[in-house]
Design an enzyme around this catalytic site. Structure first.
Site, PDB file in Angstrom:
ATOM      1  N   LYS A 172       0.885  -1.164   0.000  1.00 48.46           N
ATOM      2  CA  LYS A 172       0.000   0.000   0.000  1.00 48.46           C
ATOM      3  C   LYS A 172       0.920   1.210   0.000  1.00 48.46           C
ATOM      4  O   LYS A 172       1.604   1.486   0.986  1.00 48.46           O
ATOM      5  CB  LYS A 172      -0.906   0.013   1.239  1.00 48.46           C
ATOM      6  CG  LYS A 172      -1.666   1.324   1.387  1.00 48.46           C
ATOM      7  CD  LYS A 172      -2.589   1.361   2.571  1.00 48.46           C
ATOM      8  CE  LYS A 172      -2.966   2.799   2.896  1.00 48.46           C
ATOM      9  NZ  LYS A 172      -3.907   2.908   4.014  1.00 48.46           N
ATOM     10  N   ALA A 215      -9.659   5.245   3.509  1.00 45.40           N
ATOM     11  CA  ALA A 215      -9.495   6.405   4.396  1.00 45.40           C
ATOM     12  C   ALA A 215     -10.699   7.332   4.428  1.00 45.40           C
ATOM     13  O   ALA A 215     -11.318   7.616   3.407  1.00 45.40           O
ATOM     14  CB  ALA A 215      -8.268   7.220   4.029  1.00 45.40           C
ATOM     15  N   GLY A 216     -10.995   7.766   5.638  1.00 48.99           N
ATOM     16  CA  GLY A 216     -11.977   8.811   5.872  1.00 48.99           C
ATOM     17  C   GLY A 216     -13.387   8.352   6.163  1.00 48.99           C
ATOM     18  O   GLY A 216     -14.249   9.159   6.520  1.00 48.99           O
TER      19      GLY A 216
END
Lengths: 274, 66
Positions: free
Chosen positions: A111, A199-200
């Site tokens: 990643k 993410a988020g």
């Protein structure tokens, strides 16, 4: 075979999908940081049903057993490992970290994170692309963490990334989808690329929503780790991801402007001409 | 000579290979990966890689990550 067993076997078969060169069942990837305890982390991994977790590399302190204990605990769960280059601020740092990760975890999957701004943890597009190109040259399978920027995602695909991982919102913010239209455009314009929203995300409904948009998977950490009950939240996200994906496969009805009775009108009792 | 290991200055005698450095710090080779002055050092070259005065060594291990 009883109907129910046949149905479950078929559902299990249908769940298979490919993340790069790897066949997985779960479309939920889970981060391993910020859990209240190692035991809770392990329970969250199991409850999430995930096939793959992310791990970082950090400076080793001689005599510190916590790192070794953590690594053994993750290995016990038997899931695939996706090492990250979290915290790297240049292509060079990210490339060196990826090479170190390849040796430790015996995987060519990475990643790729190259951070361009410390306040938003927004990726550095130039550094990200440079690192992706070099790592692919060195036969890595690169999963870049990026924004929803369509052109950058296109460059990453052209560089050889089969998987692209756009953010929904800044890492750890739990804000959900800050730019749904941007994510939708990305999905539409890159129909053949495996797209993971990374993410988020804050709530299970955020995960269901991106899956309904047609994304291939979701990568989460804080939303699960910082929940009051991480294992329960991991299970909630598992259900949300499965529900959103099943919804896409089932095919949504077309919305209509007006109401339309779902119960047949023919034979309605007490009916009379208005 | 002085060498920066994970951001901390440490003193060693010359000559020093990466294998020597890990031994002196009691670090299990199989558990870590090493970079020297920003470049990855494959495990197979620890023995033949020399650490010099002023070099910066990073020695990393698996940790929690997102």
């Amino acid at each position: 075979m009883p109907w129910n067993a046949w149905h479950l076997a078929r559902v299990d078969e249908m769940k298979r999908w490919n993340l790069g060169t790897l066949e997985l069942r779960s479309r939920l990837l889970l981060g391993t940081a910020q859990y209240p305890s190692p035991d809770i982390l392990q329970r969250a991994i199991r409850a999430s049903g995930t096939d793959m977790v992310t791990i970082s590399l950090r400076r080793h302190t001689p005599g510190d057993r916590a790192g070794a204990d953590f690594w053994n605990l993750v290995k016990e769960t038997g899931v695939h490992i996706l090492p990250n280059t979290a915290g790297c601020h240049s292509a060079k740092e990210a490339i060196t970290t990826a090479l170190m990760a390849r040796e430790i975890f015996a995987t060519t999957r990475i990643k790729l994170e190259v951070i361009g701004d410390d306040y938003t943890l927004q990726p550095d597009p130039a550094g990200l692309l440079e690192a992706a190109r070099e790592l692919i040259r060195q036969e890595f399978e690169v999963l870049p963490y990026t924004t929803e920027d369509l052109v950058l995602a296109g460059h990453l695909v052209d560089a050889g990334c089969g998987v692209v991982m756009p953010w929904a919102a800044p890492i750890g913010s739990g804000q959900g989808l800050r730019n749904p239209a941007g994510l939708e455009a990305l999905r539409e314009r890159l129909p053949d690329t495996t797209l993971i929203v990374d993410a988020g995300l804050g709530r299970p409904s955020d995960a269901a929503r991106v899956m309904e948009m047609g994304f291939d998977g979701v990568l989460l950490n804080s939303a699960v780790a910082l929940a009051d009950d991480p294992a329960r939240m991991a299970d909630a996200f598992r259900q949300a991801v499965e529900a959103g994906h099943a919804g896409v496969e089932a095919g949504f009805m077309q919305p209509r402007d007006m109401a339309s009775p779902s119960t047949p009108t023919v034979g309605t009792p007490f009916w009379h001409e208005a | 000579m002085q060498v920066l290991v994970n951001g901390e200055t440490k003193t060693f005698n010359e000559p020093l290979s990466v294998t020597d450095l890990l031994d002196l710090l009691a670090i299990d080779e199989g558990f870590v990966a090493v970079a020297l002055n920003g470049d990855f050092v494959p495990r197979s070259t620890y023995e033949s890689t020399t650490v010099n005065e002023g070099d910066a060594v990073e020695c990393v291990a698996p940790r929690q990550g997102g």
